[in-house]
Design a protein around this motif. Sequence first.
Motif, mmCIF file in Angstrom:
data_model
loop_
_atom_site.group_PDB
_atom_site.id
_atom_site.type_symbol
_atom_site.label_atom_id
_atom_site.label_comp_id
_atom_site.label_asym_id
_atom_site.label_seq_id
_atom_site.Cartn_x
_atom_site.Cartn_y
_atom_site.Cartn_z
ATOM 1 N N ASP A 191 0.883 -1.120 -0.030
ATOM 2 C CA ASP A 191 0.019 0.105 -0.048
ATOM 3 C C ASP A 191 0.839 1.217 -0.251
ATOM 4 N N ALA A 192 1.947 1.351 0.736
ATOM 5 C CA ALA A 192 2.873 2.300 0.827
ATOM 6 C C ALA A 192 3.434 2.480 -0.478
ATOM 7 N N PHE A 193 3.954 1.636 -1.123
ATOM 8 C CA PHE A 193 4.503 1.801 -2.499
ATOM 9 C C PHE A 193 3.532 2.207 -3.643
ATOM 10 N N GLU A 194 2.311 1.703 -3.595
ATOM 11 C CA GLU A 194 1.444 2.332 -4.470
ATOM 12 C C GLU A 194 1.116 3.740 -4.142
ATOM 13 N N ARG A 195 0.958 4.095 -2.875
ATOM 14 C CA ARG A 195 0.727 5.495 -2.406
ATOM 15 C C ARG A 195 1.665 6.551 -2.795
ATOM 16 N N LEU A 196 3.076 5.830 -2.820
ATOM 17 C CA LEU A 196 4.227 6.614 -3.290
ATOM 18 C C LEU A 196 4.355 6.963 -4.529
ATOM 19 N N LEU A 197 3.899 6.004 -5.489
ATOM 20 C CA LEU A 197 3.761 6.297 -7.016
ATOM 21 C C LEU A 197 3.049 7.219 -7.114
ATOM 22 N N ILE A 198 1.691 7.385 -6.467
ATOM 23 C CA ILE A 198 0.842 8.424 -7.034
ATOM 24 C C ILE A 198 1.228 9.701 -6.138
ATOM 25 N N GLU A 199 1.903 9.973 -5.166
ATOM 26 C CA GLU A 199 2.124 10.953 -4.432
ATOM 27 C C GLU A 199 3.199 11.646 -5.112
ATOM 28 N N VAL A 200 4.417 10.843 -5.518
ATOM 29 C CA VAL A 200 5.721 11.298 -6.094
ATOM 30 C C VAL A 200 5.156 11.995 -7.438
ATOM 31 N N GLN A 213 11.271 15.856 -1.276
ATOM 32 C CA GLN A 213 12.314 15.658 -0.058
ATOM 33 C C GLN A 213 11.681 14.913 1.028
ATOM 34 N N ARG A 214 10.428 14.836 1.208
ATOM 35 C CA ARG A 214 9.924 13.771 2.215
ATOM 36 C C ARG A 214 9.571 12.516 1.618
ATOM 37 N N MET A 215 9.717 12.368 0.336
ATOM 38 C CA MET A 215 9.099 11.058 -0.288
ATOM 39 C C MET A 215 10.381 10.392 -0.979
ATOM 40 N N ALA A 216 11.378 11.113 -1.073
ATOM 41 C CA ALA A 216 12.509 10.535 -1.692
ATOM 42 C C ALA A 216 13.714 10.707 -1.294
ATOM 43 N N THR A 217 14.833 9.893 -1.524
ATOM 44 C CA THR A 217 16.374 10.180 -1.158
ATOM 45 C C THR A 217 17.001 11.417 -1.635
ATOM 46 N N PRO A 218 17.807 12.088 -0.937
ATOM 47 C CA PRO A 218 18.581 13.388 -1.559
ATOM 48 C C PRO A 218 18.983 13.117 -2.701
ATOM 49 N N VAL A 302 14.844 3.136 7.013
ATOM 50 C CA VAL A 302 15.927 2.914 8.136
ATOM 51 C C VAL A 302 15.348 2.571 9.332
ATOM 52 N N GLN A 303 15.737 1.504 9.952
ATOM 53 C CA GLN A 303 14.983 0.948 11.063
ATOM 54 C C GLN A 303 13.827 1.193 11.173
ATOM 55 N N GLY A 304 13.005 0.645 10.243
ATOM 56 C CA GLY A 304 11.533 0.398 10.352
ATOM 57 C C GLY A 304 10.976 1.832 10.146
ATOM 58 N N GLY A 305 11.635 2.783 9.655
ATOM 59 C CA GLY A 305 10.861 3.969 9.365
ATOM 60 C C GLY A 305 10.181 3.838 8.012
ATOM 61 N N PRO A 306 9.568 4.969 7.356
ATOM 62 C CA PRO A 306 8.692 5.306 6.235
ATOM 63 C C PRO A 306 9.726 4.823 4.987
ATOM 64 N N TRP A 307 8.915 4.431 4.225
ATOM 65 C CA TRP A 307 9.639 3.985 2.755
ATOM 66 C C TRP A 307 9.755 5.345 2.151
ATOM 67 N N THR A 308 10.935 5.529 1.345
ATOM 68 C CA THR A 308 11.340 6.566 0.633
ATOM 69 C C THR A 308 11.660 6.085 -0.671
ATOM 70 N N LEU A 309 11.567 6.710 -2.027
ATOM 71 C CA LEU A 309 11.911 6.543 -3.252
ATOM 72 C C LEU A 309 13.241 6.659 -3.192
ATOM 73 N N SER A 310 14.184 5.585 -3.697
ATOM 74 C CA SER A 310 15.537 5.447 -3.796
ATOM 75 C C SER A 310 15.997 5.483 -5.298
ATOM 76 N N ALA A 311 15.080 4.836 -5.991
ATOM 77 C CA ALA A 311 15.596 4.629 -7.669
ATOM 78 C C ALA A 311 14.427 4.244 -8.684
ATOM 79 N N ILE A 312 14.462 4.883 -9.520
ATOM 80 C CA ILE A 312 13.516 4.706 -10.713
ATOM 81 C C ILE A 312 14.346 3.866 -11.920
ATOM 82 N N GLN A 313 13.881 2.948 -12.256
ATOM 83 C CA GLN A 313 14.496 1.927 -13.182
ATOM 84 C C GLN A 313 13.477 1.695 -14.345
#
Length: 316
Positions: A191-200, A213-218, A302-313
Motif C-alpha cells: 500500500d505504501a509503494f502504491e501511495r508513493l507512486l501516486i504522490e511522487v 524531499q519527504r518522499m525520496a532520497t536526497p 531505515v530501522q523500520g521508518g517510512p519508505w522513501t523512493l531510492s531509484a526509478i529504473q
Amino acid sequence: MRRPARFLAMLAAVTLALAPALADARPGGGSSSGSRGSRTYSAPPTTRTAPGGGQQFDRSMQQPTRPSAPQAAPGAMRPQTGGFFSRNPFMGGLMAGMLGAGLFGLLAGGGFFSGLGSFAGMLGFLLQIAIIAGLVALAVSFVRRRQQPQPAGMPRAAMAREGAPGMMGGGLGGGRAQVVDEVGIGQADFDAFERLLIEVNGAWSRLDVAALQRMATPEMVGFFRDDFAALEKRGWRNETSAVKLEQGDLAEAWREGAREYATVAMRFSLVDVTRDIRTGAVTEGDPAQRTEATELWTFVRVQGGPWTLSAIQQAG
C-alpha cells in the motif's frame, strides 16, 4: 544543393537535441536514476510485470564496488591441493625412508637394494608396504567422511512467498511469485509503494520540491531538480495526473545494515502532458489520452521508518 543539405543537417541536430526532453518527461525522465544500495549494478530479478528485468542506471551516485572473494562457509572443508605425497604424509615419509636406505646401500658399495637381502625378500617387503598403504587409505577415507559438513536448511530468503491479494486492477502483491524477500514485505508495504507512486507524481507535477524531499532520497531529489531545470531551460513543464497502478509485484527485498530495500516492478497508466510555461499550450502528449509505463521503483527505509523512493529504473 549545398543549402538544402546544410538545412537538413541543422534540422537533424535540433531534433536530436530536443528528443531527450520531449520523450518520457514524467518523473525519472524515462531514464534509470538513483541507487539500489550494494545492488545498484546488479540487475533485479525478472517478474511477471517486468519479464525483461531492468535497464542499467544512467544516473547514480553509487560507486561501483569490486566484488570480494567468496568466503568459505563455517565448517566447510578447504579444497586439497598438492600431490599425492603432500596429501598423505605417511606414504611420503615411507618412500623417503626407502630412498634414503637405497642411497646409503649404493654408497656403501652393496647396491641400491642390498639392504633387502634377496628378490623374495624385496617382494615380501613390497607386499607389506601395499598392505600398510591400503590400511592408511581406508583410515583417511573414514576420517574424511566423518568431517563432511551436513547440508544446511534452505534460507528463508529463497523460499516461495505467496503474494497478498491485489488492490487496484491487479495492484501490488497479486498472485504467486518466487522472490527473494529478506525483509518480509506485507500488504501494508505494498500500500505504501502504491501511495508513493501516486504522490511522487503529484509533487512532480506541482514542482513541489519540499514534498519530494519527504518522499525520496536526497539523490533522487537532486535528479528531480536537474530534470526541472532541463525542462525550464526549454520553456516547458511536465504534468502527470490520474495515475493508476495496473499491475505490480515484488522483485526482491533485502537488508544492508540498518537499511531495508525493496525493488518493485510496476505497470501503471497516467495522463502525461508537457506544456509551454508561458502559454500553457501542449507541446507533447494528449490531455484526453492515457498512456502506460512499466518501471521498477526501489524504496528504502531505515530501522523500520517510512519508505522513501531510492531509484526509478526502466524495464528491460
